[in-house]
Write a protein that holds these residues in place. Structure first.
Motif, PDB file in Angstrom:
ATOM      1  N   TYR A  59       5.155   2.021 -17.748  1.00 34.19           N
ATOM      2  CA  TYR A  59       4.615   3.301 -17.312  1.00 34.19           C
ATOM      3  C   TYR A  59       4.923   4.380 -18.343  1.00 34.19           C
ATOM      4  O   TYR A  59       5.998   4.399 -18.947  1.00 34.19           O
ATOM      5  CB  TYR A  59       5.209   3.707 -15.962  1.00 34.19           C
ATOM      6  N   VAL A  78      -2.539   2.695  -6.545  1.00 35.34           N
ATOM      7  CA  VAL A  78      -2.280   1.277  -6.265  1.00 35.34           C
ATOM      8  C   VAL A  78      -2.410   0.974  -4.772  1.00 35.34           C
ATOM      9  O   VAL A  78      -2.282   1.860  -3.923  1.00 35.34           O
ATOM     10  CB  VAL A  78      -0.886   0.864  -6.778  1.00 35.34           C
ATOM     11  N   SER A  79      -2.655  -0.284  -4.458  1.00 33.36           N
ATOM     12  CA  SER A  79      -2.841  -0.682  -3.055  1.00 33.36           C
ATOM     13  C   SER A  79      -2.351  -2.104  -2.806  1.00 33.36           C
ATOM     14  O   SER A  79      -2.994  -2.885  -2.112  1.00 33.36           O
ATOM     15  CB  SER A  79      -4.311  -0.541  -2.662  1.00 33.36           C
ATOM     16  N   GLY A  80      -1.197  -2.425  -3.391  1.00 37.14           N
ATOM     17  CA  GLY A  80      -0.642  -3.765  -3.184  1.00 37.14           C
ATOM     18  C   GLY A  80       0.040  -3.887  -1.836  1.00 37.14           C
ATOM     19  O   GLY A  80       0.055  -2.971  -1.022  1.00 37.14           O
ATOM     20  N   GLY A  81       0.626  -5.041  -1.620  1.00 40.76           N
ATOM     21  CA  GLY A  81       1.327  -5.315  -0.375  1.00 40.76           C
ATOM     22  C   GLY A  81       0.507  -6.154   0.556  1.00 40.76           C
ATOM     23  O   GLY A  81      -0.609  -6.530   0.229  1.00 40.76           O
TER      24      GLY A  81
ATOM     25  N   TYR B  53      -7.089  -9.680  -4.704  1.00 36.25           N
ATOM     26  CA  TYR B  53      -6.023  -8.864  -5.277  1.00 36.25           C
ATOM     27  C   TYR B  53      -6.065  -8.982  -6.788  1.00 36.25           C
ATOM     28  O   TYR B  53      -6.161 -10.072  -7.339  1.00 36.25           O
ATOM     29  CB  TYR B  53      -4.653  -9.337  -4.801  1.00 36.25           C
ATOM     30  N   HIS B  84       4.485 -11.705  -4.889  1.00 39.75           N
ATOM     31  CA  HIS B  84       3.179 -11.131  -4.513  1.00 39.75           C
ATOM     32  C   HIS B  84       2.077 -12.064  -4.985  1.00 39.75           C
ATOM     33  O   HIS B  84       2.104 -12.540  -6.120  1.00 39.75           O
ATOM     34  CB  HIS B  84       3.000  -9.751  -5.151  1.00 39.75           C
ATOM     35  N   SER B  95      -0.001 -12.270   1.575  1.00 35.41           N
ATOM     36  CA  SER B  95      -0.200 -11.598   0.288  1.00 35.41           C
ATOM     37  C   SER B  95       1.130 -11.259  -0.365  1.00 35.41           C
ATOM     38  O   SER B  95       1.212 -11.124  -1.583  1.00 35.41           O
ATOM     39  CB  SER B  95      -1.014 -10.330   0.481  1.00 35.41           C
ATOM     40  N   ILE B  96       2.169 -11.094   0.447  1.00 33.63           N
ATOM     41  CA  ILE B  96       3.488 -10.763  -0.111  1.00 33.63           C
ATOM     42  C   ILE B  96       4.570 -11.326   0.797  1.00 33.63           C
ATOM     43  O   ILE B  96       4.408 -11.343   2.033  1.00 33.63           O
ATOM     44  CB  ILE B  96       3.650  -9.228  -0.268  1.00 33.63           C
ATOM     45  N   ILE B 116       9.266  -3.218   0.599  1.00 34.97           N
ATOM     46  CA  ILE B 116       7.813  -3.190   0.867  1.00 34.97           C
ATOM     47  C   ILE B 116       7.268  -1.762   0.745  1.00 34.97           C
ATOM     48  O   ILE B 116       6.160  -1.558   0.233  1.00 34.97           O
ATOM     49  CB  ILE B 116       7.458  -3.818   2.240  1.00 34.97           C
ATOM     50  N   VAL B 119       6.870  -1.178  -2.941  1.00 38.36           N
ATOM     51  CA  VAL B 119       5.754  -1.965  -3.486  1.00 38.36           C
ATOM     52  C   VAL B 119       4.459  -1.177  -3.330  1.00 38.36           C
ATOM     53  O   VAL B 119       3.647  -1.083  -4.253  1.00 38.36           O
ATOM     54  CB  VAL B 119       5.635  -3.333  -2.773  1.00 38.36           C
ATOM     55  N   LYS B 120       4.298  -0.573  -2.158  1.00 38.82           N
ATOM     56  CA  LYS B 120       3.055   0.165  -1.905  1.00 38.82           C
ATOM     57  C   LYS B 120       2.967   1.444  -2.729  1.00 38.82           C
ATOM     58  O   LYS B 120       1.890   1.990  -2.923  1.00 38.82           O
ATOM     59  CB  LYS B 120       2.911   0.445  -0.406  1.00 38.82           C
ATOM     60  N   VAL B 123       3.749  -0.501  -7.499  1.00 36.21           N
ATOM     61  CA  VAL B 123       3.416  -1.767  -8.160  1.00 36.21           C
ATOM     62  C   VAL B 123       1.917  -1.803  -8.468  1.00 36.21           C
ATOM     63  O   VAL B 123       1.095  -1.604  -7.564  1.00 36.21           O
ATOM     64  CB  VAL B 123       3.822  -2.973  -7.292  1.00 36.21           C
ATOM     65  N   ILE B 125      -0.928  -3.216  -8.357  1.00 39.59           N
ATOM     66  CA  ILE B 125      -1.739  -4.269  -7.730  1.00 39.59           C
ATOM     67  C   ILE B 125      -2.748  -3.555  -6.838  1.00 39.59           C
ATOM     68  O   ILE B 125      -2.425  -2.528  -6.229  1.00 39.59           O
ATOM     69  CB  ILE B 125      -0.852  -5.243  -6.918  1.00 39.59           C
TER      70      ILE B 125
END
Lengths: 81, 160
Positions: A59, A78-81, B53, B84, B95-96, B116, B119-120, B123, B125
């Motif tokens: 970053y 971002v929209s992971g998880g 993803y 992940h 997914s995780i 968690i 992560v949101k 990260v 992704i």
């Protein structure tokens, strides 16, 4: 100097490619690389306020220096998880 | 091959293997908490068909490692792992997965929840949601690992 630009998610869709190689004027910053890109593809500019950026997979800030051969990434929220 | 504590992978996730890797031969552990995130069949009024993803993989791995270090700093007794998945995921697939082990349940629960939430936040992704009638890229938080307010918010939620 030459840089590799990486784009992800919707930014990649808007640009039509996830990886671009561009010549940019030296000295360069993330900001100047972004301006080069937006000059070519104005639709990307909507992300200017919400995106994150990275240089060589770390970053970074918009004022970070960019060197020949660097990889500069522009990342939508971002929209992971 | 030993199971890594941090991974971004297109392979199905294996909670048992990660749990074993986190809590292996630690007889001092009194608690293991796990979190499994699943692909849900609905989102914001849409009927979801499947998710794709995408990750900036090298940075995603570094961000996950950073989060585990933050959690270890906040809860020194906790040991953690997080995997992940990326690529196409069908409904109900994981997914995780997150595993937190500790001598006591408090640290295990809190560090798992913190992970968690972070992560949101940070990260790189992204979910590409395919639903009945179209598709959309989901966009959540502007990732900024140095944003102290975001980190504090995750900590507050973890300790709520």
């Amino acid at each position: 100097m030459r840089v590799t630009i990486r784009l992800f998610a919707r930014l990649r869709d808007l640009a039509g490619s996830g990886e671009l190689v561009r010549e940019v004027a030296s000295p360069a910053t993330v900001q100047s690389v972004w301006r080069t890109l937006v000059g070519e593809m104005p639709s990307l500019s909507e992300y200017e306020r919400t995106m994150s950026v990275a240089v060589n997979a770390d970053y970074a800030r918009m004022n970070a220096d960019v060197h020949d051969g660097d990889e500069v990434a522009f990342l939508p929220p971002v929209s992971g998880g | 091959m030993p199971v890594p504590l941090v991974a971004v992978t297109s392979e199905p996730l294996d909670l048992q293997a990660l749990t074993a890797a986190v809590s292996a031969s630690a007889t001092a552990d009194g608690a293991v908490t796990t979190f499994v995130g699943l692909v849900r069949d609905h989102n914001q009024g849409r009927r979801v068909s499947y998710l794709e993803y995408e990750a900036y993989e090298p940075l995603a791995v570094k961000a996950l490692e950073r989060i585990l270090n933050e959690a270890r700093e906040a809860w020194p007794g906790a040991r953690l792992g997080v995997h992940h998945r990326i690529g196409r995921l069908e409904l109900s697939e994981a997914s995780i997965i997150i595993v937190a082990a500790s001598a006591h349940r408090g640290e295990a629960f809190a560090s798992c929840r913190y992970t968690i939430e972070r992560v949101k936040q940070i990260v790189p992704i992204w979910k590409h949601e395919h639903f009945e009638g179209g598709d959309v890229w989901l966009e959540g938080a502007t990732a900024d690992p140095e944003d102290a307010a975001a980190r504090e918010a995750a900590h507050r939620i973890a300790c709520a």
